[in-house]
Scaffold this motif. Structure first.
Motif, PDB file in Angstrom:
ATOM      1  N   ASP A 169       0.830  -1.215   0.000  1.00 57.64           N
ATOM      2  CA  ASP A 169       0.000   0.000   0.000  1.00 57.64           C
ATOM      3  C   ASP A 169       0.862   1.261   0.000  1.00 57.64           C
ATOM      4  O   ASP A 169       0.602   2.207  -0.751  1.00 57.64           O
ATOM      5  CB  ASP A 169      -0.939   0.028   1.202  1.00 57.64           C
ATOM      6  N   LEU A 170       1.888   1.267   0.845  1.00 57.55           N
ATOM      7  CA  LEU A 170       2.773   2.437   0.913  1.00 57.55           C
ATOM      8  C   LEU A 170       3.528   2.631  -0.392  1.00 57.55           C
ATOM      9  O   LEU A 170       3.697   3.754  -0.868  1.00 57.55           O
ATOM     10  CB  LEU A 170       3.750   2.294   2.084  1.00 57.55           C
ATOM     11  N   ARG A 171       3.990   1.527  -0.971  1.00 55.78           N
ATOM     12  CA  ARG A 171       4.713   1.604  -2.247  1.00 55.78           C
ATOM     13  C   ARG A 171       3.823   2.211  -3.332  1.00 55.78           C
ATOM     14  O   ARG A 171       4.250   3.085  -4.092  1.00 55.78           O
ATOM     15  CB  ARG A 171       5.181   0.210  -2.661  1.00 55.78           C
ATOM     16  N   THR A 172       2.571   1.785  -3.386  1.00 55.73           N
ATOM     17  CA  THR A 172       1.621   2.315  -4.377  1.00 55.73           C
ATOM     18  C   THR A 172       1.387   3.802  -4.149  1.00 55.73           C
ATOM     19  O   THR A 172       1.410   4.598  -5.100  1.00 55.73           O
ATOM     20  CB  THR A 172       0.295   1.546  -4.310  1.00 55.73           C
ATOM     21  N   GLU A 173       1.169   4.185  -2.891  1.00 58.95           N
ATOM     22  CA  GLU A 173       0.924   5.593  -2.571  1.00 58.95           C
ATOM     23  C   GLU A 173       2.128   6.461  -2.913  1.00 58.95           C
ATOM     24  O   GLU A 173       1.993   7.541  -3.500  1.00 58.95           O
ATOM     25  CB  GLU A 173       0.581   5.726  -1.082  1.00 58.95           C
ATOM     26  N   VAL A 174       3.327   5.985  -2.579  1.00 56.40           N
ATOM     27  CA  VAL A 174       4.548   6.739  -2.885  1.00 56.40           C
ATOM     28  C   VAL A 174       4.733   6.864  -4.392  1.00 56.40           C
ATOM     29  O   VAL A 174       5.091   7.926  -4.905  1.00 56.40           O
ATOM     30  CB  VAL A 174       5.773   6.076  -2.213  1.00 56.40           C
ATOM     31  N   ARG A 175       4.457   5.787  -5.131  1.00 56.00           N
ATOM     32  CA  ARG A 175       4.593   5.827  -6.592  1.00 56.00           C
ATOM     33  C   ARG A 175       3.649   6.855  -7.206  1.00 56.00           C
ATOM     34  O   ARG A 175       4.042   7.632  -8.091  1.00 56.00           O
ATOM     35  CB  ARG A 175       4.324   4.452  -7.195  1.00 56.00           C
ATOM     36  N   ARG A 179       6.403  14.477 -10.124  1.00 53.44           N
ATOM     37  CA  ARG A 179       7.568  14.298 -10.994  1.00 53.44           C
ATOM     38  C   ARG A 179       8.873  14.363 -10.206  1.00 53.44           C
ATOM     39  O   ARG A 179       9.794  15.106 -10.544  1.00 53.44           O
ATOM     40  CB  ARG A 179       7.539  15.286 -12.133  1.00 53.44           C
ATOM     41  N   VAL A 180       8.925  13.576  -9.138  1.00 50.59           N
ATOM     42  CA  VAL A 180      10.113  13.504  -8.293  1.00 50.59           C
ATOM     43  C   VAL A 180      10.734  12.121  -8.468  1.00 50.59           C
ATOM     44  O   VAL A 180      10.058  11.113  -8.256  1.00 50.59           O
ATOM     45  CB  VAL A 180       9.735  13.723  -6.805  1.00 50.59           C
ATOM     46  N   PRO A 181      12.011  12.052  -8.842  1.00 49.17           N
ATOM     47  CA  PRO A 181      12.655  10.735  -8.921  1.00 49.17           C
ATOM     48  C   PRO A 181      12.717  10.113  -7.528  1.00 49.17           C
ATOM     49  O   PRO A 181      13.266  10.711  -6.607  1.00 49.17           O
ATOM     50  CB  PRO A 181      14.050  11.034  -9.465  1.00 49.17           C
ATOM     51  N   THR A 182      12.113   8.942  -7.394  1.00 47.99           N
ATOM     52  CA  THR A 182      11.933   8.346  -6.069  1.00 47.99           C
ATOM     53  C   THR A 182      12.342   6.882  -6.071  1.00 47.99           C
ATOM     54  O   THR A 182      12.093   6.154  -7.030  1.00 47.99           O
ATOM     55  CB  THR A 182      10.449   8.462  -5.648  1.00 47.99           C
ATOM     56  N   THR A 183      12.945   6.469  -4.969  1.00 46.63           N
ATOM     57  CA  THR A 183      13.278   5.073  -4.729  1.00 46.63           C
ATOM     58  C   THR A 183      12.578   4.632  -3.457  1.00 46.63           C
ATOM     59  O   THR A 183      12.651   5.319  -2.447  1.00 46.63           O
ATOM     60  CB  THR A 183      14.803   4.899  -4.561  1.00 46.63           C
ATOM     61  N   PHE A 184      11.885   3.507  -3.520  1.00 47.34           N
ATOM     62  CA  PHE A 184      11.205   2.952  -2.348  1.00 47.34           C
ATOM     63  C   PHE A 184      12.004   1.752  -1.868  1.00 47.34           C
ATOM     64  O   PHE A 184      12.279   0.837  -2.640  1.00 47.34           O
ATOM     65  CB  PHE A 184       9.774   2.535  -2.703  1.00 47.34           C
ATOM     66  N   VAL A 185      12.367   1.761  -0.595  1.00 46.90           N
ATOM     67  CA  VAL A 185      13.196   0.710  -0.015  1.00 46.90           C
ATOM     68  C   VAL A 185      12.456   0.099   1.168  1.00 46.90           C
ATOM     69  O   VAL A 185      11.924   0.830   2.000  1.00 46.90           O
ATOM     70  CB  VAL A 185      14.546   1.295   0.468  1.00 46.90           C
ATOM     71  N   THR A 186      12.434  -1.230   1.238  1.00 48.79           N
ATOM     72  CA  THR A 186      11.853  -1.920   2.387  1.00 48.79           C
ATOM     73  C   THR A 186      12.970  -2.652   3.117  1.00 48.79           C
ATOM     74  O   THR A 186      13.766  -3.354   2.489  1.00 48.79           O
ATOM     75  CB  THR A 186      10.786  -2.933   1.947  1.00 48.79           C
TER      76      THR A 186
END
Length: 166
Positions: free
Chosen positions: A93-99, A106-113
């Motif tokens: 859910d968090l990954r989807t929201e952050v994406r 338009r912010v280059p973003t990396t999601f790390v768990t």
């Protein structure tokens, strides 16, 4: 208001206007890291970090840490499996929201768990990505006033500027 006109005897210091235009985008942070756990304060921190990354035109690294509870080993197989499934769903859910937010702004973003002690994992992640700024939400747990919150421990470490968002 009249703008002063430069005369030949004026002395100019520092970069030219053209150089400023080229350099201006690199004066601030290049990597902003934010720690989230799904709580309201961590989501406020993520919003703040995303807005700052957008304005500074830099990369955002979002770190979700699943705390390794010491009582998990004592849980029955069913309880441990249910907790693991809940953590996976929260991460998804968090990954989807952050994406969605990253695409919208338009912010280059990396999601790390990561899994483990949130303080240690955030510290290691900040070192690994060479964070210029670390953003976390204020702790809502009463016990942290005595023991020390993750935010307080990161500030005391003194490796990066740390912004604590209410």
């Amino acid at each position: 208001m009249d703008v002063p006109v430069a005369t030949p005897e004026d002395e100019h210091y520092g970069p030219t206007e053209q150089q400023l235009l080229v350099e201006r985008g690199f004066d601030g942070p290049r990597v902003i890291m934010v720690g989230i756990d799904g709580s309201p304060t961590s989501m406020h921190a993520a919003s703040y970090a995303c807005g700052t990354a957008r304005r500074q035109r830099c990369r955002l690294v979002v770190v979700f840490v699943v705390p390794a509870a010491s009582f998990v080993a004592a849980m029955s197989g069913v309880a441990a499996e249910a907790r693991e499934k809940a953590c996976q769903e929260l991460a998804a859910d968090l990954r989807t929201e952050v994406r969605l937010i990253a695409d919208e702004y338009r912010v280059p973003t990396t999601f790390v768990t990561r899994r483990g002690d949130p303080y240690l994992e955030l510290r290691q992640a900040a070192d690994r990505v060479r964070a210029d700024l670390v953003v976390v939400g204020v702790s809502a747990q009463a016990g942290h006033r005595f023991v020390g919150s993750i935010a307080t421990r990161l500030v005391r470490l003194g490796r990066w500027p740390v912004v604590v968002v209410p």
